[in-house]
Design an enzyme around this catalytic site. Structure first.
Site, mmCIF file in Angstrom:
data_model
loop_
_atom_site.group_PDB
_atom_site.id
_atom_site.type_symbol
_atom_site.label_atom_id
_atom_site.label_comp_id
_atom_site.label_asym_id
_atom_site.label_seq_id
_atom_site.Cartn_x
_atom_site.Cartn_y
_atom_site.Cartn_z
ATOM 1 N N GLU A 7 27.556 19.811 66.016
ATOM 2 C CA GLU A 7 26.446 20.767 65.907
ATOM 3 C C GLU A 7 25.383 20.552 66.966
ATOM 4 O OE1 GLU A 7 22.982 21.380 62.608
ATOM 5 O OE2 GLU A 7 25.047 21.270 61.872
ATOM 6 N N ASP A 8 25.105 19.289 67.307
ATOM 7 C CA ASP A 8 23.932 18.988 68.134
ATOM 8 C C ASP A 8 24.247 18.336 69.473
ATOM 9 O OD1 ASP A 8 22.156 19.990 66.247
ATOM 10 O OD2 ASP A 8 22.053 18.102 65.163
#
Length: 739
Positions: free
Chosen positions: A121-122
């Site tokens: 996600e990051d």
């Protein structure tokens, strides 16, 4: 789970929330410094995961730690340079989440995925890279908790992320375990957020995450989440409750400790090996008890927990307590014999405890002490729920692919299967999001049984309508009634735990639900199916008579499509009443009596037709009335001494008969019945419909048969009409005593 989502050291009431921990909270600053040292050699585990390793080995002494080492190295290098809003290195968040799961007893695969849960996600790490390095299971878990991008989904990103997560949980409950631990750490570190954002996150946690933790049995996470949410949404009440807890802790005498020692003594003397603990209530639990009981006493701030080795020991402890102390019978619950739907097992009881106590504290009267009795394994499952079940796909576990390629998770509970079923039908994110919250707000489950012995799990308050849609899906549109425990019941009937439910289904392919059904539908499966049909048929949805037709207690159950509308207080009829029914003249040559040139009438009370056994009586004006032998009116006339006449059937073909039909109310019922009668070549002389009662409708038909031999076939045809459950010959009421 984003890199800037939370702060690690919140000010305000959240930071004051109590923690049930096996060790003090990690020093995240020290942890961050250790993380920044980077990866170590393969011969040595990084210092940063030392706490995780220690907690993991407590549950799995022989665990292979190499996957954890490699997962940490990848997570640390990927998140390097990212900061939380507190300024802490971002790697402290996945480390804290993984420690939460390790303390609960999660196995290595879950911990590996937890360390990596934010990388896709990051950071620049891809799911394919995770899969290549750590295998398909870790890839699946990381994908399950990865949020959908707002840039792609806009306002729908949050509900669609939860939908994705729930679908993934349906295949592997470990997905939701990671999400719950992730939310717990974010709630612990929420203080840096703006108040309005804190409140929004807390409300979602209250409405969605806490009920999911309850359903998955992860009580350790649920109770702490409840306190953290309580602190954010109700800070003043939270502070007052904390003061009450502090005041109680400062008292010189602890009645719970006294009772615990008394219980230990009783069990020692009985030779039962047991561990007796005082289990303090968490903040929200104390607040609830205070609202329920008003004044709090010492024993209200906690409960006793008795841990034993075997199931049989639980009942032995119960017997000793109830023998040596005064039990409060109404407080006894056996969740060992009948576990809760979330795997929870324990015996609950309460005993009265008289004590001298501290006069100034107001604790000198009898107090009630709640006691929980369970085995050590039950306690582990009660605290960690599905996390304590380990890997359902490990060697020896059933791994059966589903029909759609999904893995069959042996830990999937019934409520989750139902949730997965209805979420597929939710037409848009808003409907899914609101329906999910409503569904999760129903925190009790009942089990009902079909006649074949199969069971259906339903939320408390569910009706026969819910059972119909749970069993038949959209085919439940054709439901016309039910039998509950063998007795006819309206579709709106609320079911109780253990009921046996037989759904009665019509055969009309155009069958439709009613808007009124929504008043009695509690499950999303039923509500979404009904609402979707109504949205697709707006004309039918706006048809008030149609809507009333299937209500739980309809007033105009048959008044659709131009059919007869019963009056509110009297029977509706297609033919006017003409006073007392003395019968009608018998067709020529239909009946032969031993009185030539005498008028012969067929009695209207029982409308005899061949091959009925018949009898006849002379009435006023010398006429003869013919009755069926079993007719109560005939018995009454015989008892009154009326003159009997010899009688037998003649050769005439046409006869008149009165039939009584019983049915459930639904649209077009009269039309379908009259059509069935017409197909048999029978003329309807008159028809009356009594006002509906509890969705059951009583019909009376007087019919002209061209041939009496057609009567059995006619009655079968009427019974075959959907909604009709009984057709019988009319018969006069039984004679009253003394008549």
């Amino acid at each position: 789970m984003s890199a800037d989502a939370t702060n690690s050291t919140p000010p305000g009431p959240v930071a004051a929330a109590p923690r049930r921990r096996t060790r003090p909270r990690l020093d995240l600053r020290r942890l961050g410094r250790a993380a920044l040292l980077g990866p170590t050699s393969r011969d040595r585990l990084p210092d940063a995961i030392g706490h995780v390793v220690e907690a993991h080995r407590a549950h799995f002494p022989d665990a292979d730690l190499e996957p954890l080492r490699r997962a940490y190295v990848l997570a640390e290098s990927s998140h390097r340079g990212q900061k939380r809003k507190s300024g802490e290195p971002y790697i402290t968040h996945p480390l804290a989440v993984t420690l939460i799961l390790a303390e609960l007893g999660a196995e290595t695969t879950t911990l590996t995925a937890s360390l990596l849960h934010d990388t896709v996600e990051d950071t620049e790490v891809t799911l394919d890279q995770v899969g290549e390095e750590f295998g398909a299971e870790v890839r699946y878990l990381v994908d399950g908790v990865t949020k959908l991008e707002k840039v792609d989904y806009g306002a729908a990103a949050e509900p669609e992320t939860f939908r994705k997560m729930l679908v993934a949980t349906g295949n592997d409950v470990r997905v939701m375990s990671i999400k719950l631990a992730d939310r717990l750490h974010n709630m612990r570190t929420l203080g840096v957020m703006r108040p309005e954002k804190q409140a929004r996150i807390a409300r979602v946690t209250r409405d969605v995450l806490i009920p999911l933790a309850e359903r998955l049995g992860v009580q350790a996470l649920k109770t702490e989440l409840e306190d953290l949410v309580f602190a954010v949404l109700h800070p003043e009440e939270y502070a007052r409750t904390r003061e009450l807890i502090a005041e109680n802790a400062a008292r010189p005498h602890d009645p719970l400790a006294e009772v615990a020692e008394l219980v230990r003594q009783v069990l020692r003397e009985a030779g039962i090996a047991a561990e007796v603990l005082v289990r303090p209530r968490h903040v929200l639990s104390v607040h609830r008890v205070a609202r329920k009981r008003g004044r709090l006493r010492g024993c209200d701030f906690g409960r006793l927990l008795v841990l034993v080795n075997e199931d049989a020991d639980c009942y032995a402890v119960l017997g000793e307590l109830h023998t040596c102390m005064t039990p409060v019978v109404s407080e006894f619950k056996d969740f060992i014999a009948v576990p809760k739907f979330n795997l929870y097992q324990s015996l609950h009881t309460a005993v009265a405890h008289p004590r001298a106590g501290d006069e100034a504290s107001g604790d000198s009267d009898v107090q009630v002490v709640e006691v929980l009795i369970r085995t050590h394994r039950m306690h582990k499952v009660a605290e960690a729920g599905v996390v304590a079940l380990g890997n359902p796909y490990a060697a020896g576990a059933d791994e059966q692919p589903g029909g759609d390629g999904e893995r069959a998770d042996p830990t999937r509970p019934g409520w989750l299967s139902r949730l997965l079923a209805w979420q597929r039908e939710a037409p848009d994110p808003d409907t899914f999001w609101s329906t999910l919250r409503e569904d999760l707000a129903q925190d009790h489950e009942i089990t009902v049984f079909r006649p074949d012995g199969a069971s259906l799990g339903l939320p408390e308050g569910a009706s026969c309508i819910d059972a119909a849609y749970a069993q038949y899906g959209e085919d439940a549109h054709a439901a016309i009634g039910a039998r509950v425990n063998g007795r006819l019941a309206a579709l709106g009937t609320v079911l109780k735990d253990g009921d046996t439910v037989e759904l009665l289904m019509g055969q009309d392919p155009a069958a439709a639900p009613s808007r009124a059904w929504l008043e009695h539908a509690r499950t999303p499966t039923a509500r979404i199916a009904i609402q979707r049909w109504l949205a697709a048929h707006p004309a039918a949805a706006d048809d008030t008579p149609r809507s009333k037709a299937a209500a739980r207690t309809p007033q105009n159950a048959l008044s659709a499509h131009g059919e007869v509308r019963p009056a509110p207080h009297k029977a509706a009829s297609t033919a006017p009443a003409h006073g007392r029914d003395h019968g009608r003249p018998a067709p020529a040559d239909a009946v032969v009596v031993d009185r030539p040139h005498t008028a012969v009438r067929l009695a209207g009370c029982c409308t005899p037709v061949p091959p009925d056994r018949i009898t006849a009586f002379v009435v006023r004006n010398g006429a003869v009335t013919v009755h069926r032998v079993e007719c109560p009116t005939a018995a009454r006339m015989q008892a009154a001494g009326r003159t009997e006449a010899g009688v037998r059937w003649g050769d005439a073909a046409e006869f008149r008969v009165t039939l009584l039909a019983e049915s459930f109310g639904r649209p077009r019922l009269l039309a379908d019945l009259t059509e069935a009668i017409a197909r048999e070549g029978v003329e309807i002389v008159s028809a009356t419909v009594a006002p509906p009662a509890q969705q059951r409708v009583h019909h009376t038909y007087t019919l002209q048969l061209p041939d009496a031999a057609r009567l059995p076939a006619l009655m079968r045809a009427m019974r075959d009409v959907p909604g009709v459950y009984d057709v019988r010959r009319a018969q006069a009421p039984a004679p009253q005593h003394g008549s």
